[in-house]
Design a protein around this motif. Structure first.
Motif, PDB file in Angstrom:
ATOM      1  N   VAL A  71     -13.908  -9.340   1.853  1.00  0.00           N
ATOM      2  CA  VAL A  71     -13.115  -8.276   1.234  1.00  0.00           C
ATOM      3  C   VAL A  71     -12.481  -7.470   2.357  1.00  0.00           C
ATOM      4  O   VAL A  71     -13.174  -7.063   3.292  1.00  0.00           O
ATOM      5  CB  VAL A  71     -13.996  -7.362   0.353  1.00  0.00           C
ATOM      6  CG1 VAL A  71     -13.195  -6.228  -0.245  1.00  0.00           C
ATOM      7  CG2 VAL A  71     -14.667  -8.180  -0.737  1.00  0.00           C
ATOM      8  N   TYR A  72     -11.181  -7.234   2.273  1.00  0.00           N
ATOM      9  CA  TYR A  72     -10.471  -6.496   3.327  1.00  0.00           C
ATOM     10  C   TYR A  72     -10.988  -5.069   3.447  1.00  0.00           C
ATOM     11  O   TYR A  72     -11.277  -4.596   4.527  1.00  0.00           O
ATOM     12  CB  TYR A  72      -8.969  -6.513   3.056  1.00  0.00           C
ATOM     13  CG  TYR A  72      -8.180  -5.680   4.024  1.00  0.00           C
ATOM     14  CD1 TYR A  72      -8.031  -6.085   5.349  1.00  0.00           C
ATOM     15  CD2 TYR A  72      -7.604  -4.481   3.636  1.00  0.00           C
ATOM     16  CE1 TYR A  72      -7.324  -5.319   6.250  1.00  0.00           C
ATOM     17  CE2 TYR A  72      -6.888  -3.710   4.532  1.00  0.00           C
ATOM     18  CZ  TYR A  72      -6.747  -4.134   5.839  1.00  0.00           C
ATOM     19  OH  TYR A  72      -6.048  -3.372   6.724  1.00  0.00           O
ATOM     20  N   ASP A  73     -11.086  -4.358   2.317  1.00  0.00           N
ATOM     21  CA  ASP A  73     -11.554  -2.976   2.323  1.00  0.00           C
ATOM     22  C   ASP A  73     -12.434  -2.776   1.101  1.00  0.00           C
ATOM     23  O   ASP A  73     -11.952  -2.452   0.019  1.00  0.00           O
ATOM     24  CB  ASP A  73     -10.365  -2.013   2.309  1.00  0.00           C
ATOM     25  CG  ASP A  73     -10.774  -0.561   2.434  1.00  0.00           C
ATOM     26  OD1 ASP A  73     -11.985  -0.276   2.551  1.00  0.00           O
ATOM     27  OD2 ASP A  73      -9.875   0.299   2.417  1.00  0.00           O
ATOM     28  N   SER A  74     -13.730  -2.931   1.272  1.00  0.00           N
ATOM     29  CA  SER A  74     -14.655  -2.849   0.138  1.00  0.00           C
ATOM     30  C   SER A  74     -14.696  -1.455  -0.473  1.00  0.00           C
ATOM     31  O   SER A  74     -15.091  -1.297  -1.628  1.00  0.00           O
ATOM     32  CB  SER A  74     -16.058  -3.295   0.550  1.00  0.00           C
ATOM     33  OG  SER A  74     -16.537  -2.477   1.594  1.00  0.00           O
ATOM     34  N   ALA A  75     -14.268  -0.440   0.265  1.00  0.00           N
ATOM     35  CA  ALA A  75     -14.257   0.926  -0.270  1.00  0.00           C
ATOM     36  C   ALA A  75     -13.301   1.051  -1.464  1.00  0.00           C
ATOM     37  O   ALA A  75     -13.499   1.890  -2.338  1.00  0.00           O
ATOM     38  CB  ALA A  75     -13.865   1.918   0.812  1.00  0.00           C
ATOM     39  N   LEU A  76     -12.293   0.205  -1.524  1.00  0.00           N
ATOM     40  CA  LEU A  76     -11.347   0.249  -2.650  1.00  0.00           C
ATOM     41  C   LEU A  76     -12.002  -0.135  -3.968  1.00  0.00           C
ATOM     42  O   LEU A  76     -11.494   0.185  -5.035  1.00  0.00           O
ATOM     43  CB  LEU A  76     -10.166  -0.690  -2.387  1.00  0.00           C
ATOM     44  CG  LEU A  76      -9.252  -0.322  -1.234  1.00  0.00           C
ATOM     45  CD1 LEU A  76      -8.240  -1.436  -0.981  1.00  0.00           C
ATOM     46  CD2 LEU A  76      -8.557   0.997  -1.507  1.00  0.00           C
ATOM     47  N   ASP A  91     -15.394   0.448  -4.657  1.00  0.00           N
ATOM     48  CA  ASP A  91     -16.682   1.126  -4.678  1.00  0.00           C
ATOM     49  C   ASP A  91     -16.724   2.143  -5.820  1.00  0.00           C
ATOM     50  O   ASP A  91     -15.910   3.074  -5.865  1.00  0.00           O
ATOM     51  CB  ASP A  91     -16.906   1.829  -3.338  1.00  0.00           C
ATOM     52  CG  ASP A  91     -18.262   2.486  -3.227  1.00  0.00           C
ATOM     53  OD1 ASP A  91     -19.093   2.343  -4.151  1.00  0.00           O
ATOM     54  OD2 ASP A  91     -18.494   3.157  -2.205  1.00  0.00           O
ATOM     55  N   GLN A 105     -16.852   5.916  -5.154  1.00  0.00           N
ATOM     56  CA  GLN A 105     -15.639   6.602  -4.719  1.00  0.00           C
ATOM     57  C   GLN A 105     -14.508   6.550  -5.738  1.00  0.00           C
ATOM     58  O   GLN A 105     -13.580   7.358  -5.657  1.00  0.00           O
ATOM     59  CB  GLN A 105     -15.139   5.985  -3.415  1.00  0.00           C
ATOM     60  CG  GLN A 105     -16.112   6.080  -2.277  1.00  0.00           C
ATOM     61  CD  GLN A 105     -15.592   5.370  -1.042  1.00  0.00           C
ATOM     62  OE1 GLN A 105     -14.402   5.324  -0.807  1.00  0.00           O
ATOM     63  NE2 GLN A 105     -16.496   4.821  -0.250  1.00  0.00           N
ATOM     64  N   ALA A 124      -6.374  -1.073  -7.925  1.00  0.00           N
ATOM     65  CA  ALA A 124      -6.517  -1.710  -6.611  1.00  0.00           C
ATOM     66  C   ALA A 124      -6.553  -3.229  -6.751  1.00  0.00           C
ATOM     67  O   ALA A 124      -6.004  -3.954  -5.911  1.00  0.00           O
ATOM     68  CB  ALA A 124      -7.776  -1.207  -5.917  1.00  0.00           C
ATOM     69  N   ALA A 132      -3.991  -5.825  -5.064  1.00  0.00           N
ATOM     70  CA  ALA A 132      -4.514  -6.909  -4.229  1.00  0.00           C
ATOM     71  C   ALA A 132      -4.008  -8.262  -4.725  1.00  0.00           C
ATOM     72  O   ALA A 132      -3.640  -9.131  -3.921  1.00  0.00           O
ATOM     73  CB  ALA A 132      -6.037  -6.882  -4.226  1.00  0.00           C
ATOM     74  N   ASN A 143      -2.275   1.572  -4.648  1.00  0.00           N
ATOM     75  CA  ASN A 143      -3.357   1.123  -5.531  1.00  0.00           C
ATOM     76  C   ASN A 143      -3.199   1.604  -6.973  1.00  0.00           C
ATOM     77  O   ASN A 143      -4.173   1.800  -7.682  1.00  0.00           O
ATOM     78  CB  ASN A 143      -4.731   1.529  -4.990  1.00  0.00           C
ATOM     79  CG  ASN A 143      -5.071   0.785  -3.734  1.00  0.00           C
ATOM     80  OD1 ASN A 143      -4.738  -0.379  -3.584  1.00  0.00           O
ATOM     81  ND2 ASN A 143      -5.704   1.449  -2.802  1.00  0.00           N
ATOM     82  N   ASP A 152       0.829  -1.201   0.000  1.00  0.00           N
ATOM     83  CA  ASP A 152       0.000   0.000   0.000  1.00  0.00           C
ATOM     84  C   ASP A 152       0.868   1.256   0.000  1.00  0.00           C
ATOM     85  O   ASP A 152       0.568   2.220  -0.701  1.00  0.00           O
ATOM     86  CB  ASP A 152      -0.942  -0.009   1.200  1.00  0.00           C
ATOM     87  CG  ASP A 152      -2.095   0.951   1.028  1.00  0.00           C
ATOM     88  OD1 ASP A 152      -2.638   1.034  -0.097  1.00  0.00           O
ATOM     89  OD2 ASP A 152      -2.440   1.628   2.014  1.00  0.00           O
TER      90      ASP A 152
END
Length: 153
Positions: free
Chosen positions: A65-70, A72, A75, A84, A88, A32, A27
Motif C-alpha cells: 500500500v502506498y500510503d496506508s494512512a489513507l 486508516d 483517521q 481515497a 487510487a 481523495n 492528489d
C-alpha cells in the motif's frame, strides 16, 4: 546487449516517474474525494464473479500500500476511505494506460519486444491494484451507509 540494458533501464525509469507524476496530479485535483454515485465506480455483478475466479480475497492482503494512512479508520470515515479508494483506482487505471506509451519509442529505437514486455508487466501490476480497489469498495460503501455517515461526496 548494452542497448537492451539501456532501453530496459530507461523504460523502468519512465514507468516509475510517470506513476509518481500521475499520482501527484490526481492528489492535487481530487484530494481523495470522488462522486461515489458515479457509474464508473459502481461494481457490476459480473465483476464479482471475475474477482472470485481471480481469488482476489486470497492475495489482496499481500500487495503493498502506498500510503496506508489513507485507509486508516482511526483517521478517516468510511466515506473518506471510499473516496481515497476511488482516487487510487483511477490512478492505477491511468497508469495502466500510459504503460503503453513507451511502445512509441520502439519506432525510433527498435527493440519492440523489450518495450512490449515492460509495458505489459507495468500495466498488469497497476491493474492488480485497480482490481483490489474495485473488489473492496462495495463492502466499504455498505459500511459507510450502515454507520449512517455517508454524505454522497
Amino acid at each position: 546487449m548494452m542497448l537492451s540494458l539501456f532501453i530496459t533501464a530507461g523504460t523502468v525509469c519512465y514507468h516509475m516517474s510517470i506513476r509518481l507524476i500521475i499520482g501527484f496530479c490526481f492528489d492535487r485535483y481530487m484530494n481523495n474525494r470522488a462522486n461515489l454515485q458515479c457509474r464508473w465506480y459502481q461494481t457490476a455483478p459480473w465483476e464479482m464473479w471475475l474477482y472470485q475466479k481471480l481469488r482476489v480475497r486470497q492475495w489482496k492482503g499481500r500487495m503493498p500500500v502506498y500510503d496506508s494512512a489513507l485507509f486508516d479508520l482511526q483517521q478517516h470515515t468510511w466515506t473518506e476511505i471510499a473516496g481515497a479508494m476511488c482516487q487510487a483506482e483511477l490512478v492505477h487505471e491511468v497508469n495502466a494506460a500510459v504503460s503503453f506509451v513507451p511502445l512509441l519509442f520502439s519506432v525510433w529505437v527498435g527493440a519492440f519486444p523489450i518495450f512490449l514486455i515492460t509495458s505489459i508487466i507495468a500495466a498488469g501490476f497497476d491493474l492488480l491494484f485497480a482490481v483490489i480497489q474495485r473488489y473492496n469498495r462495495p463492502r466499504v460503501m455498505r459500511l459507510a451507509v450502515r454507520t449512517a455517515e455517508y454524505t454522497g461526496i
